[in-house]
Each structure stands twice: as C-alpha cells, then as structure tokens.
Design an enzyme around this catalytic site. Structure first.
Site, PDB file in Angstrom:
ATOM      1  N   GLY A  37       0.814  -1.209   0.000  1.00 27.74           N
ATOM      2  CA  GLY A  37       0.000   0.000   0.000  1.00 27.74           C
ATOM      3  C   GLY A  37       0.848   1.259   0.000  1.00 27.74           C
ATOM      4  O   GLY A  37       2.037   1.224  -0.299  1.00 27.74           O
ATOM      5  N   LEU A  67       0.495   3.593  -2.156  1.00 31.61           N
ATOM      6  CA  LEU A  67       0.910   3.420  -3.548  1.00 31.61           C
ATOM      7  C   LEU A  67       1.337   4.742  -4.178  1.00 31.61           C
ATOM      8  O   LEU A  67       0.839   5.807  -3.837  1.00 31.61           O
ATOM      9  CB  LEU A  67      -0.239   2.791  -4.346  1.00 31.61           C
ATOM     10  CG  LEU A  67      -0.749   1.452  -3.810  1.00 31.61           C
ATOM     11  CD1 LEU A  67      -1.864   0.906  -4.699  1.00 31.61           C
ATOM     12  CD2 LEU A  67       0.375   0.430  -3.688  1.00 31.61           C
ATOM     13  N   HIS A  68       2.259   4.632  -5.102  1.00 27.54           N
ATOM     14  CA  HIS A  68       2.768   5.802  -5.829  1.00 27.54           C
ATOM     15  C   HIS A  68       2.981   5.408  -7.288  1.00 27.54           C
ATOM     16  O   HIS A  68       2.658   4.272  -7.700  1.00 27.54           O
ATOM     17  CB  HIS A  68       4.053   6.311  -5.170  1.00 27.54           C
ATOM     18  CG  HIS A  68       5.079   5.246  -4.932  1.00 27.54           C
ATOM     19  ND1 HIS A  68       5.687   4.550  -5.953  1.00 27.54           N
ATOM     20  CD2 HIS A  68       5.587   4.725  -3.775  1.00 27.54           C
ATOM     21  CE1 HIS A  68       6.540   3.669  -5.450  1.00 27.54           C
ATOM     22  NE2 HIS A  68       6.489   3.733  -4.125  1.00 27.54           N
ATOM     23  N   GLN A  95      15.379  -7.903  -2.886  1.00 23.12           N
ATOM     24  CA  GLN A  95      14.092  -8.597  -2.747  1.00 23.12           C
ATOM     25  C   GLN A  95      13.734  -9.328  -4.040  1.00 23.12           C
ATOM     26  O   GLN A  95      13.283 -10.480  -4.021  1.00 23.12           O
ATOM     27  CB  GLN A  95      13.005  -7.568  -2.409  1.00 23.12           C
ATOM     28  CG  GLN A  95      11.588  -8.101  -2.519  1.00 23.12           C
ATOM     29  CD  GLN A  95      10.551  -7.123  -2.037  1.00 23.12           C
ATOM     30  OE1 GLN A  95      10.349  -6.986  -0.840  1.00 23.12           O
ATOM     31  NE2 GLN A  95       9.879  -6.425  -2.943  1.00 23.12           N
ATOM     32  N   GLY A 130       9.318  -4.282  -8.297  1.00 21.91           N
ATOM     33  CA  GLY A 130      10.190  -3.203  -8.736  1.00 21.91           C
ATOM     34  C   GLY A 130      11.661  -3.532  -8.505  1.00 21.91           C
ATOM     35  O   GLY A 130      12.020  -4.163  -7.509  1.00 21.91           O
ATOM     36  N   GLU A 131      12.496  -3.074  -9.427  1.00 20.20           N
ATOM     37  CA  GLU A 131      13.946  -3.242  -9.252  1.00 20.20           C
ATOM     38  C   GLU A 131      14.483  -2.355  -8.135  1.00 20.20           C
ATOM     39  O   GLU A 131      15.613  -2.523  -7.704  1.00 20.20           O
ATOM     40  CB  GLU A 131      14.675  -2.912 -10.558  1.00 20.20           C
ATOM     41  CG  GLU A 131      14.555  -3.990 -11.604  1.00 20.20           C
ATOM     42  CD  GLU A 131      15.384  -3.697 -12.841  1.00 20.20           C
ATOM     43  OE1 GLU A 131      15.816  -2.533 -13.012  1.00 20.20           O
ATOM     44  OE2 GLU A 131      15.584  -4.624 -13.633  1.00 20.20           O
ATOM     45  N   LYS A 132      13.685  -1.412  -7.688  1.00 20.31           N
ATOM     46  CA  LYS A 132      14.091  -0.559  -6.568  1.00 20.31           C
ATOM     47  C   LYS A 132      14.519  -1.429  -5.383  1.00 20.31           C
ATOM     48  O   LYS A 132      15.503  -1.141  -4.702  1.00 20.31           O
ATOM     49  CB  LYS A 132      12.906   0.342  -6.214  1.00 20.31           C
ATOM     50  CG  LYS A 132      12.856   0.875  -4.823  1.00 20.31           C
ATOM     51  CD  LYS A 132      13.725   2.088  -4.675  1.00 20.31           C
ATOM     52  CE  LYS A 132      13.530   2.807  -3.364  1.00 20.31           C
ATOM     53  NZ  LYS A 132      13.177   1.987  -2.240  1.00 20.31           N
ATOM     54  N   ARG A 173       8.375   5.080   1.691  1.00 20.62           N
ATOM     55  CA  ARG A 173       9.072   5.649   2.855  1.00 20.62           C
ATOM     56  C   ARG A 173       9.497   7.099   2.601  1.00 20.62           C
ATOM     57  O   ARG A 173       9.870   7.796   3.546  1.00 20.62           O
ATOM     58  CB  ARG A 173      10.262   4.785   3.258  1.00 20.62           C
ATOM     59  CG  ARG A 173       9.806   3.468   3.870  1.00 20.62           C
ATOM     60  CD  ARG A 173      10.912   2.698   4.560  1.00 20.62           C
ATOM     61  NE  ARG A 173      10.379   1.639   5.397  1.00 20.62           N
ATOM     62  CZ  ARG A 173      10.244   0.360   5.012  1.00 20.62           C
ATOM     63  NH1 ARG A 173      10.604  -0.022   3.818  1.00 20.62           N
ATOM     64  NH2 ARG A 173       9.739  -0.529   5.852  1.00 20.62           N
ATOM     65  N   HIS A 204       4.367   1.963  -8.210  1.00 22.44           N
ATOM     66  CA  HIS A 204       3.424   0.834  -8.205  1.00 22.44           C
ATOM     67  C   HIS A 204       2.538   0.869  -9.452  1.00 22.44           C
ATOM     68  O   HIS A 204       2.227  -0.170 -10.045  1.00 22.44           O
ATOM     69  CB  HIS A 204       2.528   0.883  -6.958  1.00 22.44           C
ATOM     70  CG  HIS A 204       3.252   0.761  -5.661  1.00 22.44           C
ATOM     71  ND1 HIS A 204       3.468   1.835  -4.816  1.00 22.44           N
ATOM     72  CD2 HIS A 204       3.819  -0.308  -5.046  1.00 22.44           C
ATOM     73  CE1 HIS A 204       4.129   1.421  -3.742  1.00 22.44           C
ATOM     74  NE2 HIS A 204       4.358   0.139  -3.854  1.00 22.44           N
TER      75      HIS A 204
HETATM   76  O1  PAF Z   1       7.923  -4.698  -1.796  1.00 23.04           O
HETATM   77  C1  PAF Z   1       6.936  -4.783  -1.040  1.00 23.04           C
HETATM   78  O2  PAF Z   1       6.050  -3.923  -1.040  1.00 23.04           O
HETATM   79  C2  PAF Z   1       6.828  -5.969  -0.096  1.00 23.04           C
HETATM   80  O3  PAF Z   1       8.067  -6.364   0.359  1.00 23.04           O
HETATM   81  C3  PAF Z   1       6.067  -7.147  -0.711  1.00 23.04           C
HETATM   82  C4  PAF Z   1       6.793  -7.731  -1.914  1.00 23.04           C
HETATM   83  C5  PAF Z   1       4.675  -6.715  -1.127  1.00 23.04           C
HETATM   84  C6  PAF Z   1       5.936  -8.277   0.325  1.00 23.04           C
HETATM   85  O4  PAF Z   1       5.280  -7.831   1.461  1.00 23.04           O
END
Ligand code: PAF
Length: 282
Positions: free
Chosen positions: A25, A27-28, A147, A141-143, A181, A31
């Site tokens: 959430g 969102l920007h 992850q 995202g690659e950001k 953030r 996303h």
């Molecule tokens: O990148 C995120 O927003 C979170 O780490 C994700 C992939 C939705 C998992 O909670």
C-alpha cells in the site's frame, strides 16, 4: 480470499492469464508502473495490499507504516487493475502458523544482514500470496533489487511456475527513487536524500571509467556522509544475480546502497552498464 476466488475462477475458465502486483500500500507512480506493465502483458491484473508484519524488525516502522487504502484503491482502479485483494493477517497466517521460508545465499548479505529476518518475512508472505492467487506472472520493482533476487530464487527453487518480472525503478524528475518511505522525509531531508542517487550515478561512471572499486565505494560513502546521511549500512558493487560483492568490475553488475537520513532508511541501486541517470531507471 472469499472475494478473490470466484472472480479468478471465471478468468481461469475463460483461459485468461493473471498478473499479480503484491504491495504494502501507500501506492505511488512506481506501483502504478507495475500495474500498467502488468496490463500490457496479462489479461487480468490482481493487486494486493498487505502490510506484512513478518518482514518488519522489532525496531522498524510497522506501527507507523503509511496506510491509505481508499486512495490506493482509487489509483488502482484508474489504472485498470481488475481486482484488489486486502487480506487480513489471519487469512495469510492462520492460528498456529509455523512455516517460514528462508532463501539462503542471496538473502544473507546487505539488507539481510542489516535487517535480520526481513527476507524470510518477504519470502514467506510472497509464497502465501502466490499460492492464494496462483498468478501466471508477478511483477516487482527493481528498486528493491535484493528482494527481487530473493523472490526469483525462491520461485525457481520451489518450482512455482510463475514468471517473475522486474520493473525499472521509477524516479522523481530530480532522480530520487519513488518509495512509500519518502513520505517520512521532511523537505530538507528530501533535498539531502538526492545525494543517494547522485552518489550511485557518480560511482557507476567512475567504475566504468576503470577507477578502483574500493576507492569509488569509499568516495560514494563520503558523499553520503557529507550530505547528512547518518548510518550507512552499505554501498557495494555486486554481481547482479547472486548479489555477491565484487572487488573488481566484472560481468553484469549492480551498485547497491542503503543509508539513513534523519530516521528514514532509504535504499537504491543502479546498473553499472547504464551509467546515465534518467527519471525511469538508473
Ligand atoms: O515490496 C513490497 O512492497 C513488499 O516487500 C512485498 C513484496 C509486497 C511483500 O510484502
């Protein structure tokens, strides 16, 4: 999940492909770029919003993480998202939940070291979202470069059969990578935070010019400190697939960094092949 399954059952019967955009959430435009990309390659787009407690450490910002579901839903609808799923914690983590997914190697350094348990929480929730939605493809995202690597590894290792698509980082015109953030930054911190993409851009150019990697990384850290960043968790040149550190430039590389300004921890990364800063990707 009750609202999730009937709609998707119809799509599956119709043979439609489903793309998943998992989010927390707030969102920007970053996303929305994922949703737009998903719409271009799949018949249906499902987004999820779940602020996953498993991926926050004890001293992190779970309690103050921005929540704005109504605005998020409106944005997703405007971008043609077919279904928004907002699971409650008990749907994903039933009483007695005792399973955790740990992706060795690629999870362990960098954010994995700075935020113990973080990637176990990410891998676990993404696996849960994948098994609930069963998408054909999923976009990240690659950001959040590490992850993305962790999720790719997990998806391959577990044979989930989901295509993982990494989307270029979206940046403001001045180069700051969009992030939920960023909402925490004061105007002054927001201005000083620009040193992060700038330091990475300069370091990328220097490495391409053949300067010694360790000197380049030291210079980038110095630049961040001068700009007012406090704790610098890492500035590193890594192999783009394994995230192992590189002492000399070789192969496909990524410059990655995490540092805190005020009380806000920011991460960013840049490909070393494309050293030019642009609003879409670096
Ligand atoms: O990148 C995120 O927003 C979170 O780490 C994700 C992939 C939705 C998992 O909670």
């Amino acid at each position: 999940m009750s609202a999730l399954q009937p709609a998707m059952a119809d799509w599956r019967v119709a043979g439609e492909s489903i793309a998943l955009v998992p989010t927390m959430g707030a969102l920007h435009a970053g996303h929305m770029a994922l949703v737009d990309q998903a719409r271009g390659i799949a018949d249906r787009v499902v987004a999820t919003i779940f602020v996953n407690p498993l991926q926050f450490g004890a001293n992190e910002d779970l309690g103050r993480y921005p929540r704005r579901e109504a605005d998020d839903a409106a944005m997703l609808e405007a971008h043609g998202c077919d279904l928004l799923w907002l699971p409650v914690a008990s749907e994903l983590y039933p009483p007695g939940f005792a399973t955790s997914i740990a992706v060795a190697g690629v999870s362990e350094r960098w954010d994995g070291a700075a935020r113990p348990g973080h990637f176990d929480g990410v891998a676990t929730v993404v696996a849960k979202l994948f098994t609930a939605v069963r998408p054909d493809l999923a976009l990240f995202g690659e950001k959040d470069f590490q992850q993305l690597a962790v999720i790719r590894r997990m998806t391959l290792d577990l044979g989930l059969g989901i295509e993982i698509i990494g989307a270029a980082t979206v940046r403001d015109d001045d180069g700051l990578a969009l992030s939920s953030r960023n909402f925490y930054l004061s105007d002054d911190e927001r201005q000083r935070a620009l040193a992060l993409p700038q330091a990475l851009g300069e370091a990328s150019s220097s490495i391409r010019a053949g300067e010694p990697v360790s000197a380049v990384l030291d210079q980038a850290k110095h630049r961040l400190t001068e700009a007012g960043f406090g704790r610098i968790d890492y500035v590193a040149l890594v192999d783009a697939a394994t995230l192992e550190p590189l002492a000399v430039a070789a192969g496909e590389m990524r410059l990655i960094a995490a540092a805190t300004i005020g009380t806000t921890r920011l991460i960013d990364n840049i490909s070393v092949v494309s050293a030019t800063l642009s609003p879409c990707d670096m």
